[in-house]
Motif scaffolding. Sequence first.
Motif, PDB file in Angstrom:
ATOM      1  N   MET A   1       0.824  -1.203   0.000  1.00 50.10           N
ATOM      2  CA  MET A   1       0.000   0.000   0.000  1.00 50.10           C
ATOM      3  C   MET A   1       0.862   1.258   0.000  1.00 50.10           C
ATOM      4  O   MET A   1       0.568   2.210  -0.697  1.00 50.10           O
ATOM      5  N   VAL A   2       1.925   1.253   0.801  1.00 52.84           N
ATOM      6  CA  VAL A   2       2.822   2.401   0.841  1.00 52.84           C
ATOM      7  C   VAL A   2       3.494   2.575  -0.512  1.00 52.84           C
ATOM      8  O   VAL A   2       3.570   3.678  -1.043  1.00 52.84           O
ATOM      9  N   ALA A   3       3.946   1.477  -1.072  1.00 51.81           N
ATOM     10  CA  ALA A   3       4.606   1.546  -2.370  1.00 51.81           C
ATOM     11  C   ALA A   3       3.641   2.028  -3.442  1.00 51.81           C
ATOM     12  O   ALA A   3       4.000   2.845  -4.293  1.00 51.81           O
ATOM     13  N   ALA A   4       2.417   1.532  -3.398  1.00 50.02           N
ATOM     14  CA  ALA A   4       1.435   1.950  -4.391  1.00 50.02           C
ATOM     15  C   ALA A   4       1.154   3.443  -4.271  1.00 50.02           C
ATOM     16  O   ALA A   4       1.066   4.154  -5.268  1.00 50.02           O
TER      17      ALA A   4
ATOM     18  N   SER B   1       2.022   6.221  -7.061  1.00 46.58           N
ATOM     19  CA  SER B   1       0.985   7.053  -7.658  1.00 46.58           C
ATOM     20  C   SER B   1       1.293   8.532  -7.494  1.00 46.58           C
ATOM     21  O   SER B   1       0.794   9.349  -8.241  1.00 46.58           O
ATOM     22  N   ILE B   2       2.101   8.887  -6.530  1.00 47.23           N
ATOM     23  CA  ILE B   2       2.415  10.290  -6.280  1.00 47.23           C
ATOM     24  C   ILE B   2       3.367  10.843  -7.340  1.00 47.23           C
ATOM     25  O   ILE B   2       3.108  11.877  -7.930  1.00 47.23           O
ATOM     26  N   ALA B   3       4.449  10.181  -7.571  1.00 44.01           N
ATOM     27  CA  ALA B   3       5.433  10.738  -8.501  1.00 44.01           C
ATOM     28  C   ALA B   3       6.276   9.626  -9.088  1.00 44.01           C
ATOM     29  O   ALA B   3       7.470   9.545  -8.841  1.00 44.01           O
ATOM     30  N   GLY B   4       5.655   8.774  -9.842  1.00 42.72           N
ATOM     31  CA  GLY B   4       6.430   7.657 -10.352  1.00 42.72           C
ATOM     32  C   GLY B   4       6.674   6.730  -9.194  1.00 42.72           C
ATOM     33  O   GLY B   4       5.841   6.607  -8.321  1.00 42.72           O
ATOM     34  N   CYS B   5       7.781   6.096  -9.154  1.00 44.08           N
ATOM     35  CA  CYS B   5       8.059   5.213  -8.028  1.00 44.08           C
ATOM     36  C   CYS B   5       9.236   5.758  -7.239  1.00 44.08           C
ATOM     37  O   CYS B   5      10.274   6.083  -7.789  1.00 44.08           O
ATOM     38  N   MET B   6       9.050   5.870  -5.952  1.00 45.69           N
ATOM     39  CA  MET B   6      10.108   6.394  -5.085  1.00 45.69           C
ATOM     40  C   MET B   6      11.014   5.259  -4.639  1.00 45.69           C
ATOM     41  O   MET B   6      10.591   4.119  -4.524  1.00 45.69           O
ATOM     42  N   SER B   7      12.242   5.619  -4.347  1.00 42.44           N
ATOM     43  CA  SER B   7      13.154   4.661  -3.735  1.00 42.44           C
ATOM     44  C   SER B   7      12.678   4.408  -2.311  1.00 42.44           C
ATOM     45  O   SER B   7      11.826   5.125  -1.783  1.00 42.44           O
ATOM     46  N   TYR B   8      13.239   3.399  -1.675  1.00 39.43           N
ATOM     47  CA  TYR B   8      12.884   3.095  -0.293  1.00 39.43           C
ATOM     48  C   TYR B   8      13.136   4.310   0.599  1.00 39.43           C
ATOM     49  O   TYR B   8      12.295   4.687   1.404  1.00 39.43           O
ATOM     50  N   GLY B   9      14.293   4.935   0.453  1.00 41.24           N
ATOM     51  CA  GLY B   9      14.633   6.107   1.268  1.00 41.24           C
ATOM     52  C   GLY B   9      13.640   7.231   1.073  1.00 41.24           C
ATOM     53  O   GLY B   9      13.200   7.867   2.034  1.00 41.24           O
TER      54      GLY B   9
ATOM     55  N   VAL C   1      10.243   6.292   2.790  1.00 42.72           N
ATOM     56  CA  VAL C   1      10.297   6.410   4.250  1.00 42.72           C
ATOM     57  C   VAL C   1      10.226   7.872   4.663  1.00 42.72           C
ATOM     58  O   VAL C   1       9.450   8.248   5.543  1.00 42.72           O
ATOM     59  N   VAL C   2      11.012   8.702   4.027  1.00 39.46           N
ATOM     60  CA  VAL C   2      11.028  10.127   4.372  1.00 39.46           C
ATOM     61  C   VAL C   2       9.673  10.753   4.090  1.00 39.46           C
ATOM     62  O   VAL C   2       9.132  11.484   4.921  1.00 39.46           O
ATOM     63  N   TYR C   3       9.106  10.458   2.940  1.00 39.96           N
ATOM     64  CA  TYR C   3       7.799  11.005   2.591  1.00 39.96           C
ATOM     65  C   TYR C   3       6.765  10.606   3.640  1.00 39.96           C
ATOM     66  O   TYR C   3       5.983  11.431   4.101  1.00 39.96           O
ATOM     67  N   GLN C   4       6.756   9.347   4.037  1.00 41.71           N
ATOM     68  CA  GLN C   4       5.784   8.867   5.019  1.00 41.71           C
ATOM     69  C   GLN C   4       5.978   9.540   6.378  1.00 41.71           C
ATOM     70  O   GLN C   4       5.001   9.860   7.059  1.00 41.71           O
ATOM     71  N   LEU C   5       7.228   9.768   6.792  1.00 42.15           N
ATOM     72  CA  LEU C   5       7.484  10.462   8.055  1.00 42.15           C
ATOM     73  C   LEU C   5       6.931  11.885   8.015  1.00 42.15           C
ATOM     74  O   LEU C   5       6.274  12.344   8.947  1.00 42.15           O
ATOM     75  N   TYR C   6       7.208  12.581   6.922  1.00 42.13           N
ATOM     76  CA  TYR C   6       6.695  13.934   6.797  1.00 42.13           C
ATOM     77  C   TYR C   6       5.171  13.926   6.714  1.00 42.13           C
ATOM     78  O   TYR C   6       4.503  14.759   7.312  1.00 42.13           O
TER      79      TYR C   6
ATOM     80  N   THR D   1      12.673  18.869  -2.275  1.00 47.17           N
ATOM     81  CA  THR D   1      12.216  19.974  -3.122  1.00 47.17           C
ATOM     82  C   THR D   1      10.759  19.856  -3.533  1.00 47.17           C
ATOM     83  O   THR D   1      10.083  20.860  -3.699  1.00 47.17           O
ATOM     84  N   ASP D   2      10.248  18.638  -3.682  1.00 49.87           N
ATOM     85  CA  ASP D   2       8.882  18.466  -4.166  1.00 49.87           C
ATOM     86  C   ASP D   2       7.841  18.426  -3.065  1.00 49.87           C
ATOM     87  O   ASP D   2       6.726  18.906  -3.254  1.00 49.87           O
ATOM     88  N   TYR D   3       8.157  17.843  -1.932  1.00 51.38           N
ATOM     89  CA  TYR D   3       7.134  17.592  -0.923  1.00 51.38           C
ATOM     90  C   TYR D   3       7.298  18.388   0.355  1.00 51.38           C
ATOM     91  O   TYR D   3       6.327  18.908   0.886  1.00 51.38           O
ATOM     92  N   VAL D   4       8.512  18.474   0.878  1.00 51.13           N
ATOM     93  CA  VAL D   4       8.718  19.096   2.184  1.00 51.13           C
ATOM     94  C   VAL D   4       8.276  20.556   2.219  1.00 51.13           C
ATOM     95  O   VAL D   4       7.593  20.960   3.164  1.00 51.13           O
ATOM     96  N   PRO D   5       8.582  21.376   1.205  1.00 49.97           N
ATOM     97  CA  PRO D   5       8.084  22.766   1.266  1.00 49.97           C
ATOM     98  C   PRO D   5       6.559  22.842   1.352  1.00 49.97           C
ATOM     99  O   PRO D   5       6.023  23.689   2.069  1.00 49.97           O
ATOM    100  N   GLU D   6       5.880  21.936   0.672  1.00 49.09           N
ATOM    101  CA  GLU D   6       4.408  21.917   0.733  1.00 49.09           C
ATOM    102  C   GLU D   6       3.943  21.547   2.140  1.00 49.09           C
ATOM    103  O   GLU D   6       3.044  22.178   2.700  1.00 49.09           O
ATOM    104  N   PHE D   7       4.563  20.532   2.739  1.00 49.93           N
ATOM    105  CA  PHE D   7       4.206  20.140   4.098  1.00 49.93           C
ATOM    106  C   PHE D   7       4.466  21.285   5.071  1.00 49.93           C
ATOM    107  O   PHE D   7       3.673  21.559   5.952  1.00 49.93           O
ATOM    108  N   GLN D   8       5.616  21.945   4.920  1.00 49.61           N
ATOM    109  CA  GLN D   8       5.960  23.026   5.828  1.00 49.61           C
ATOM    110  C   GLN D   8       5.025  24.220   5.651  1.00 49.61           C
ATOM    111  O   GLN D   8       4.646  24.859   6.624  1.00 49.61           O
ATOM    112  N   ALA D   9       4.619  24.494   4.430  1.00 52.40           N
ATOM    113  CA  ALA D   9       3.669  25.584   4.183  1.00 52.40           C
ATOM    114  C   ALA D   9       2.329  25.277   4.843  1.00 52.40           C
ATOM    115  O   ALA D   9       1.689  26.162   5.433  1.00 52.40           O
TER     116      ALA D   9
END
Length: 185
Positions: free
Chosen positions: A16-19, A23-31, A34-39, A70-78
């Motif tokens: 589910m996490v991988a899917a 779906s968000i931006a192609g396929c992310m690496s494991y790292g 994990v970072v995206y999910q933490l944020y 660059t793609d996700y963290v600024p949005e989360f912080q905003a």
Amino acid sequence: MRNWFPNCRQGFPLAMVAAAACSIAGCMSYGETVVYQLYQTNADRCAQNETDACVAMLQSSCEAPVRVCTDYVPEFQAQASKQLSQKCQANDEAACQALDAVACNNGDYAVCARLGDAYAKLYASCKAGSAADCESLSLSVWPKKQTDLADIACKSGNTIACRVVSSSASAMKVNVNRDAQFAMF
């Protein structure tokens, strides 16, 4: 069947996490995943009115792969900043103090002095036996300078400072292997 997402393999236990990541931006690496999910977890907690999660979002430095930073963290912080600002404008004292803590961490001397005074008053009252002020002291969001001083005092056996340090431990610092990939099965 052709695998369109080379880093997403059948048999991955967190499909589910991988899917979601794919779906968000192609396929992310494991790292990246994990970072995206933490944020995302802290962003969700922030949206649920957990002030410490909003502050964690604003104070955390992104040590993730560049794409996540660059793609996700600024949005989360905003989103976190907007959430705290709206709550502060609605006279939510905790949100205002959280914004002050972020301002202090960013070098605002006047705000740091004001928060230092507030901490000293709550500390003195707590030490004098006020349970309400002990609770307020430990539940408030304090600037890094204040929590660093509390950590030193805690290591010297100060139980009040230990409560402050313990409650501030939820601040997030993301640090994962930037080059990790899903294992090939």
